[in-house]
Each structure stands twice: as structure tokens, then as C-alpha cells.
Design an enzyme around this catalytic site. Structure first.
Site, PDB file in Angstrom:
ATOM      1  N   SER B 161      -2.322   1.218   8.002  1.00 23.37           N
ATOM      2  CA  SER B 161      -2.456   0.025   7.172  1.00 23.37           C
ATOM      3  C   SER B 161      -3.146  -1.094   7.971  1.00 23.37           C
ATOM      4  O   SER B 161      -4.218  -0.891   8.532  1.00 23.37           O
ATOM      5  CB  SER B 161      -1.056  -0.384   6.676  1.00 23.37           C
ATOM      6  OG  SER B 161      -1.136  -1.379   5.709  1.00 23.37           O
ATOM      7  N   ASP B 325      -1.546   6.777  -2.467  1.00 21.42           N
ATOM      8  CA  ASP B 325      -1.596   5.410  -1.923  1.00 21.42           C
ATOM      9  C   ASP B 325      -2.626   4.611  -2.708  1.00 21.42           C
ATOM     10  O   ASP B 325      -3.827   4.788  -2.527  1.00 21.42           O
ATOM     11  CB  ASP B 325      -1.963   5.473  -0.435  1.00 21.42           C
ATOM     12  CG  ASP B 325      -1.973   4.102   0.235  1.00 21.42           C
ATOM     13  OD1 ASP B 325      -1.826   3.084  -0.470  1.00 21.42           O
ATOM     14  OD2 ASP B 325      -2.135   4.065   1.467  1.00 21.42           O
ATOM     15  N   HIS B 358       1.735   4.193  -0.325  1.00 21.84           N
ATOM     16  CA  HIS B 358       1.327   3.657   0.984  1.00 21.84           C
ATOM     17  C   HIS B 358       2.365   3.962   2.055  1.00 21.84           C
ATOM     18  O   HIS B 358       2.027   4.188   3.213  1.00 21.84           O
ATOM     19  CB  HIS B 358       1.117   2.150   0.840  1.00 21.84           C
ATOM     20  CG  HIS B 358       0.488   1.509   2.023  1.00 21.84           C
ATOM     21  ND1 HIS B 358      -0.673   1.994   2.601  1.00 21.84           N
ATOM     22  CD2 HIS B 358       0.835   0.415   2.746  1.00 21.84           C
ATOM     23  CE1 HIS B 358      -0.988   1.219   3.633  1.00 21.84           C
ATOM     24  NE2 HIS B 358      -0.102   0.272   3.741  1.00 21.84           N
TER      25      HIS B 358
END
Lengths: 202, 385
Positions: B161, B325, B358
Site C-alpha cells: 500500500s 483489492d 486491500h
């Protein structure tokens, strides 16, 4: 799915003979990476593979091969025009849905294209068809109900395809049991190998 | 190089760990033009740095992460570090081989200099005066930490991320100091939709009456309600619809009461997560972390051409995305892959089939961990010290 290198060495060697030393090569549907590994060690190519299957992808990456996980039918827009010396589609053509689209994409990305596929016109396949059965052979190992193959073709068919699509066949080699076949290749040949390029502009 | 059998050796914990603090007296010039006169970075390390210092791996954290990546501070800690399933002896990031560094980013609230730290000029908490930091600033400060630890070149930088953005930025800013970048569930910049979630989260905090323009420390309060809502919103976006469906569905805690209490299990989960977070995290840090996400856009100076932005990069890359995601979708990883391919760099890219959205990058999915294990296994390092 593991590929025994010794078993396929002749078609690997022919592909290697069609590549420049140190060339930049893209192998679409690269499986477990056996071909790229062979080309890397024999020709020091800068190779990239495209593979969608998890286990095959992992096998490639673990060999130290660059491998992009994607479905080649979903588009190849990650790859720029004419950014590779050669783009290879090794024994995968028959499993592709958008055959013409993929071959055109390969010609867009690569200066040269190598396509190999099992020849449906091979006499053993014809004999089985005449006996009323779907052909099963070393190069077509699947039963009709579990085959990934959707677009089987003969050498004659592919020659016509290249003419219709304005693709120049630089070289064509036909193999049976790892041996070159020159006599009646569409009948006697089991594996067809093509070296292609876009037709030179007039 | 070969595949390795993950079951051949038992995975172990790094055990009891302790954080350390590196103090930097030199001023750090930030991208905004602001200058931090001095700063602390709190960090943890696992494993041993080898003789030629070629086995160091830096882990960059995401929005709410810390330097506490693995192990426990005390045997009776409820939870280990946030990426403990990845880091340890015989784990995918094997501390028998690598010297692993976790660092709390500047502006954080876990020990590194941040908005709650004392401003040496005013002897008051920085609060609203603490500068807005960028991914570039973090990477610059991390490079100073690498200097401090005597490490010239990192074997790898790993991040998911926002952490993946830092790993990417390392290869751009310090191309000769990174051999491998593992960029997981990340993106070369945020989409408008992604930034929009950050804006809603920030508005929740800023409009909380107890925010006091960011100087709530002086008032002895914290904008809990805002931070709680920000975290609840974040949690929704980190999960996929399917994952929330599987975890909660429409399950009720008890029965419908025609009220606005937490009647559905999903609601009590979000409230629990929000409350927990609001009790431990600093709102000013949350604002700055989300802003760093928004601002990161290495292609911006090149008219959006990421390939040009990566022109000087020479690291080898592994990129991983997750099918479910939607906040950092596979398509965004593909943009990085394409730019790396344009530069003829060494890159592999995996799109892992996962249901967790995610959050999948923190889960010990066997295929995902096999990818990281095998990639890290192939990284060459010098002899142990």
C-alpha cells in the site's frame, strides 16, 4: 504442469536458432518457464514471460525468470509497439480464443513472431477422425471434454491465415518426433513452427 | 535457484524485541520547503547484519503501521508486530538470512518525531505546526537511518500500500542503494476516488469540535469521534464486498430493535475497530499519512509519464496485487509494471486471487507467501558475520 526439457529440446533449439544472441524476447503463455530458461542459458536473452496459472507463474519466478501474471487474452497493453526482438507463442495458439487479435498484438509488440502449434492435419489425427474419434496424441493429449484447445488448425489453414492477414512467413519448419519433416508436411508433420513478421510496407 | 519447500523448516517467531531510537541533529529539508530542525526515528531490527552489510531489508509501513513489524515486547502481549506472519526465522522474510529493519515514519505517533512531539523552538507539542510530509521525505529520512546503521545498500525494500509507494520511491531517489523492491498492493499514485476517501476521513477529523485546528493537545482532548469515523470508513475500503459478506453478511447481533444502535454485526465490528483505533492513534498523524498518499505522484514532473520517472531506476522488482483489492486495484500495479517494462528492468508481477480486498497483503495466504518466500530466497547476500 512440468515440461521435460529433453523431450522438447528440438523445437527449443529451432526457436533458439531464430533468435538473436542477447535479444529481448517475450514468451506468451510461458508455462513453467522451461523455454525461457533454456534461451537464457543458451543465448543470454533478456526474457519476459506472460503466464496466468498460479503454479506455473511461481515456477517461472522461482527460476529467476521475469514473469508477468496476466491473461494474454485480456490484452497486452503493458507492452509497447516494437519493444521486443521476438514474441513467442509456443504451443498455445490452439488454446487462444481471439487468434487473429493475439497474432496481430504479437506483430505489434515484436519485430518478429514465432508461433508453434500441433498440426491438426497430421495423419494420425486424420486417421483418428476417420475412425470417428476426436484425435488424441502426444501434441494433442486431451480428451474432447477436457481440452483447453478451441482453435485447432492445420498447416494449410495457418498458411491461408497468414496470407489473409497479410503476414509474411519468414520461415516454416515442421517436426514429427523431434525430427524435421519436409515431405508432405501437412500430412506427415506433428508440430508446426512459424517465424513471422508483418508484411513489409510497399 | 529452485522452489523451496515451505514445510521443510518450522517457522519461528523473532521472539522478544525492543525498539531503538536514532536521533538526528541535522535539519531535514522537506518537499514542502519546511525544515525539521532535528528528529528521531524509532526502529526495530530482526536478524543479524552480515559482514559485508549486504543482507539488510527495510520494511516500509502503510497508513497506520509502525516500526513494530514482528515479535512481541513482552511474552504476554496480546498481538505480535503487524507483519509477524512474514518476518522471522524460516518465515518468508527469513531473519536467519536477512537483517530486517522496521521504522516508524516521520510524522507518526509511535515514537518517531511527529505532531505530538515537542517542538524544540516552542517547547510545546508541534500540533498544527508540524509540517505536512511526503513519501519522498520519508524515504530521505529512511536513507539517513540506513547511513546511521552503516548500510550503504539495501538488499530489498518491502512495502504494501503506502509502504509500496515508499519502496518504489527508494528505487527512484536512491537507485544505487536498493537491489530489490517488493511493491505490494500499491499504485503509482491515487485515483480521484481513492483520494476522495481520504478527504472524507480528514473532514471527519477536522470538523470534530475537539480537533481545535490540530492543537488539541493543549486542550487535553483528542478528536476521537472524527478519528473513529475516519477509521470506520477506511476499514470499509480495505475489505471487499465479498469479504464483508462472508464475515458478517446481514447477521444481527440479536434482533431488530428499530433503533440506531449497532444491531448488525458489521456495525459492531466497525464501531469496535473505530474505537480501538481512536484510542491508540493520533489524529494529526492520520491527516498527514493520508495527505502523503494523496500527494505521491512520481510521474507528475514528467507530464504523467511514469516510464520517464523510472528512467534512473536499476533495482529489480516484484509486484503483487490482489484480485479483490478495489482500493489499490491490479490495474494500478500494471501501470508500474508497464513503466518498468518500458525501461527494460527486471520485473515479475503476480496477481493473487484473494477475497480479502486491500487487507489481503497482510494475510498469510499460502500462494502469496510462497511468492514472497521464493523471491526473497533468490536474493543473493554475502556470508553471515
Amino acid at each position: 504442469m512440468s515440461v521435460n526439457i529433453a523431450e522438447f529440446r528440438h523445437d527449443f533449439a529451432i526457436i533458439a536458432g531464430w533468435l538473436p544472441f542477447g535479444g529481448k524476447v517475450l514468451d506468451l503463455g510461458c508455462g513453467d518457464g522451461a523455454l525461457l530458461e533454456y534461451l537464457k542459458s543458451s543465448l543470454e536473452i533478456r526474457g519476459y514471460g506472460v503466464e496466468k496459472d498460479d503454479a506455473n507463474w511461481l515456477a517461472c519466478m522461482s527460476k529467476g525468470i521475469n514473469v508477468i501474471q496476466m491473461d494474454l487474452e485480456a490484452g497486452l497493453s503493458d507492452f509497447e509497439d516494437q519493444s521486443f526482438d521476438t514474441v513467442i507463442l509456443s504451443q498455445t495458439l490452439q488454446a487462444v480464443h481471439n487468434t487473429e487479435g493475439i497474432v496481430r498484438e504479437m506483430l505489434r509488440i515484436g519485430r518478429e513472431v514465432i508461433v508453434t502449434f500441433p498440426n491438426f492435419g497430421y495423419w494420425r489425427h486424420r486417421a483418428q477422425s476417420l475412425q470417428g474419434r476426436m484425435p488424441v496424441s502426444k501434441n494433442l493429449p486431451y480428451q474432447w471434454y477436457d481440452t483447453p484447445n478451441v482453435h485447432l488448425c492445420t498447416i494449410y489453414d495457418f498458411d491461408q491465415f497468414c496470407i489473409n492477414c497479410n503476414i509474411n512467413v519468414k520461415e516454416r519448419l515442421v517436426l514429427t518426433a523431434n525430427q524435421p519433416v519436409t515431405f508432405m508436411p501437412n500430412l506427415m508433420g506433428s508440430l508446426a513452427m512459424y517465424r513471422l513478421e508483418s508484411m513489409p510496407k510497399k | 535457484m529452485s522452489e523451496i519447500n515451505p514445510s521443510s523448516l518450522a517457522e519461528q517467531s523473532v521472539g522478544i524485541v525492543a525498539a531503538q531510537t536514532a536521533h538526528f541533529e541535522q535539519p531535514l529539508c522537506l518537499k514542502s520547503g519546511a525544515i525539521l530542525p532535528q528528529f528521531d526515528l524509532v526502529y526495530e531490527t530482526y536478524g543479524q547484519l552480515n559482514a559485508d552489510k549486504s543482507n539488510a531489508v527495510l520494511i516500509c509501513h502503510a497508513l497506520s503501521g509502525t516500526h513494530h513489524v514482528a515479535g512481541k515486547y513482552n511474552a504476554d502481549d496480546k498481538y505480535p508486530g503487524w507483519w509477524d506472519n512474514l518476518v522471522g526465522p524460516n518465515k518468508p522474510l527469513d531473519t536467519n538470512k536477512f537483517f530486517v529493519i522496521g521504522v516508524n515514519n516521520l510524522g507518526g505517533c509511535s515514537g518517531s518525531t511527529g505532531p505530538a512531539s515537542i517542538n524544540p523552538q516552542t517547547h510545546q507539542p508541534w500540533g498544527s505546526q508540524f509540517p505536512v510530509l511526503t513519501v519522498e521525505d520519508w524515504v530521505n529520512s529512511q536513507s539517513l537511518l540506513a547511513d546511521y546503521l552503516g548500510i550503504q545498500q539495501l538488499a530489498a525494500v518491502v512495502g504494501g500500500s503506502l509502504g509500496g509507494m515508499q519502496a518504489l520511491q527508494w528505487t527512484i531517489a536512491y537507485p544505487e542503494r536498493v537491489r530489490h523492491a517488493l511493491v505490494i498492493a500499491s499504485a503509482p499514485n491515487l485515483t480521484a476516488q481513492n483520494m476522495a476517501f481520504n478527504e472524507v476521513a480528514r473532514q471527519a477529523i477536522i470538523t470534530d469540535p475537539e480537533f481545535h485546528g490540530g492543537d488539541y493537545y493543549a486542550h487535553g482532548v483528542v478528536p476521537r469521534r472524527g478519528l473513529r469515523i475516519a477509521r470506520m470508513l477506511g476499514h470499509i475500503t480495505y475489505l471487499s464486498d465479498d469479504a464483508m459478506g462472508a464475515k458478517f453478511g446481514r447477521k444481527l447481533k440479536d434482533t431488530i430493535r428499530y433503533s440506531f444502535d449497532a444491531e448488525f454485526e458489521m456495525e459492531s465490528y466497525l464501531r469496535y475497530q473505530g474505537d480501538k483505533f481512536a484510542g491508540e492513534f493520533d489524529a494529526n498523524t492520520y491527516l498527514r499519512m493520508t495527505r502523503a498518499l494523496d500527494y505521491y505522484d512520481p510521474a507528475l514532473p514528467f507530464d504523467g509519464n511514469l516510464s520517464q520517472a523510472l528512467d534512473k531506476v536499476c533495482a529489480q522488482f516484484l509486484l503483487v496485487s490482489f484480485t479483490s483489492d478495489w482500493r489499490f486495484s491490479p490495474a494500478r500495479s500494471h501501470e508500474i509494471v508497464k513503466a518498468l517494462l518500458d525501461n527494460e528492468l527486471t520485473v515479475s508481477y503476480a496477481e493473487v486471487t484473494a477475497a480479502h480486498g486491500h487487507d489481503a497483503f497482510l494475510m498469510p495466504d499460502p500462494h502469496y507467501h510462497a511468492i514472497l518466500r521464493n523471491y526473497l530466497h533468490n536474493i543473493k547476500v554475502g556470508e553471515p558475520s
